[in-house]
Design an enzyme around this catalytic site. Structure first.
Site, mmCIF file in Angstrom:
data_model
loop_
_atom_site.group_PDB
_atom_site.id
_atom_site.type_symbol
_atom_site.label_atom_id
_atom_site.label_comp_id
_atom_site.label_asym_id
_atom_site.label_seq_id
_atom_site.Cartn_x
_atom_site.Cartn_y
_atom_site.Cartn_z
ATOM 1 N N LYS A 1 0.842 -1.210 0.000
ATOM 2 C CA LYS A 1 0.000 0.000 0.000
ATOM 3 C C LYS A 1 0.881 1.266 0.000
ATOM 4 O O LYS A 1 2.093 1.168 -0.112
ATOM 5 C CB LYS A 1 -0.974 -0.038 1.184
ATOM 6 C CG LYS A 1 -1.801 -1.329 1.259
ATOM 7 C CD LYS A 1 -2.826 -1.475 0.133
ATOM 8 C CE LYS A 1 -3.362 -2.879 -0.032
ATOM 9 N NZ LYS A 1 -4.266 -3.354 0.990
HETATM 10 C C1 LIG Z 1 -5.259 -4.520 1.284
HETATM 11 C C2 LIG Z 1 -6.744 -4.366 1.337
HETATM 12 C C3 LIG Z 1 -7.518 -4.727 2.448
HETATM 13 C C4 LIG Z 1 -6.952 -5.482 3.610
HETATM 14 O O1 LIG Z 1 -5.867 -4.863 4.187
HETATM 15 P P1 LIG Z 1 -5.011 -5.639 5.280
HETATM 16 O O2 LIG Z 1 -4.314 -4.519 6.000
HETATM 17 O O3 LIG Z 1 -4.062 -6.518 4.522
HETATM 18 O O4 LIG Z 1 -5.941 -6.398 6.152
HETATM 19 C C5 LIG Z 1 -8.863 -4.445 2.443
HETATM 20 N N1 LIG Z 1 -9.445 -3.850 1.399
HETATM 21 C C6 LIG Z 1 -8.752 -3.505 0.299
HETATM 22 C C7 LIG Z 1 -9.458 -2.828 -0.827
HETATM 23 C C8 LIG Z 1 -7.379 -3.768 0.225
HETATM 24 O O5 LIG Z 1 -6.702 -3.466 -0.880
#
Ligand SMILES: *Cc1c(COP(=O)(O)O)cnc(C)c1O
Length: 385
Positions: A188
């Site tokens: 991210k």
């Molecule tokens: C990465 C992601 C999540 C989950 O994030 P985590 O921190 O890995 O639990 C949820 N929704 C979207 C759209 C994502 O891209």
């Protein structure tokens, strides 16, 4: 292999984590509240609750909003499964709203039509999870107006969108929603290794989420139901979880947050370069609303029908050239778990068409000019008529 995304870790990040490792607290110390305050300040939210993942944040957000058995949560089929799974953790049912092929976010028109039908059937949703796919904000004003009209809560799944702006205001400030969730997974925009955060303007929701993050236990005498036996007293007043973020994660996140603005800028420059270099190929390039600022978590192209190679072939060709393209996402309703709940291919045609054509190109802060040129050249070679 050039990955589609990866973290960037600086010497400052390493020093921040090491200093915390040598400090008195590995968990439940000063770094988590400092990270919460810094993110809340950066996006203009009143309250922030850090947890061990965005998935956990979505879960406690839904619980705080009272989602439970007999309720419905709606979201987009083009998202990571966690956006829908949070309803299932609460015992609620899930339904999906098809996407708008231009924005790739859930379609406001489709939502409106579905709400009208749901109202007739007495099956209105309690929560809508609005996913800002690729970091492009959903039309929050339109969603907010529908939320007011039909009485549902809005959770922004902004896992892709920290650093984005909607109509000149930071995503996460809660102007048009109840709760916003960020992810700090390494792919991210900024990372805490694993981690997530829920932001809200509402003190009551923040308090509920703080309680649920840590076993449902309070040490606040005002929140206790019995008079405390002594200064050691704590009460478990609800059934919560251990969803806490560690001090090491918060120290890393706090250090990374200093570069949020820089990272979004770099992603925008890289995306602008792709826009230019790929124009003229049989690809539909990502549309971005000029009124908003995308955080550009992903750069997703769609392979046009009639291109010399379809998406599947192009994927394999690029992978064979050492380019780690990816696909975001397999429509959630076609996953076996959701098929068992009654969904089937064909249910959300725009989402399925998008899925058949979508390809995520490498996009991350450390992508070099040379690597990007390699990606562009491979696309030209594969797709030139
Ligand atoms: C990465 C992601 C999540 C989950 O994030 P985590 O921190 O890995 O639990 C949820 N929704 C979207 C759209 C994502 O891209």
């Amino acid at each position: 292999m050039i990955p589609y995304g990866r973290q960037q870790i600086t010497d400052e990040d390493v020093a921040a984590v090491v200093a915390t490792l040598r400090s008195d607290f590995l968990t439940q110390g000063p770094q988590v509240p400092a990270f919460e305050a810094a993110v809340a300040h950066a996006v203009g939210a009143a309250h922030a609750v850090a947890v061990n993942s965005a998935t956990s944040a979505l879960h406690i957000a839904c619980l705080a909003l009272g989602l439970g058995p007999g309720d419905w949560l709606w979201t987009s089929p083009i998202t990571f499964v966690a956006s829908a799974n949070c309803a299932r953790y609460c015992g609620a049912a899930v339904d999906f709203v098809d996407i708008d092929p231009q924005t790739r976010n859930l379609s406001v028109q489709a939502l409106q039509a579905k709400l009208e039908e749901a109202e007739r059937l007495g099956r209105l949703p309690k929560v809508l999870v609005a996913v800002h796919l690729c970091g492009d904000p959903c039309d929050m004003q339109a969603l907010h107006a529908l939320a007011q009209r039909y009485g549902f809560a809005v959770v922004e799944d902004a896992s892709h969108a920290i650093g984005a702006q909607y109509r000149g205001q930071p995503v996460g400030n809660g102007r048009w929603s109840d709760i916003t969730v960020f992810s700090f997974h390494p792919v991210k925009i900024i990372t805490s290794a694993e981690g997530g955060m829920a932001l809200t303007q509402r003190a009551d929701l923040a308090e509920r989420m703080q309680l649920l993050r840590s076993h449902g236990i309070t040490r606040d005498a005002a929140a206790m139901t019995q008079s405390p036996d002594g200064p050691w007293a704590y009460e478990q007043i609800d059934l919560g979880f251990n969803y806490r973020m560690t001090e090491l994660q918060a120290a890393l996140g706090l250090s990374q947050l200093n570069r949020l603005h820089h990272y979004v800028q770099v992603r925008q420059q890289l995306a602008a370069r792709y826009d230019k270099a790929l124009a003229g190929l049989p690809l539909t390039l990502p549309w971005r609303d000029a009124r908003d600022q995308s955080a550009l978590h992903l750069y997703v192209v769609r392979v046009q029908p009639g291109a010399p190679m379809d998406r599947a072939a192009l994927f394999e060709r690029l992978r064979a050239r050492g380019i780690g393209v990816n696909v975001h996402y397999i429509p959630v309703h076609t996953q076996p778990y959701y098929r068992r709940l009654g969904f089937a291919p064909g249910d959300f045609p725009q989402a399925e068409r998008y899925y058949a054509e979508a390809l995520s190109l490498p996009l991350f802060a450390g992508l070099t000019d040379e690597q990007q040129a390699t990606v562009v050249a491979a696309l030209h070679e594969a797709l030139a008529a």
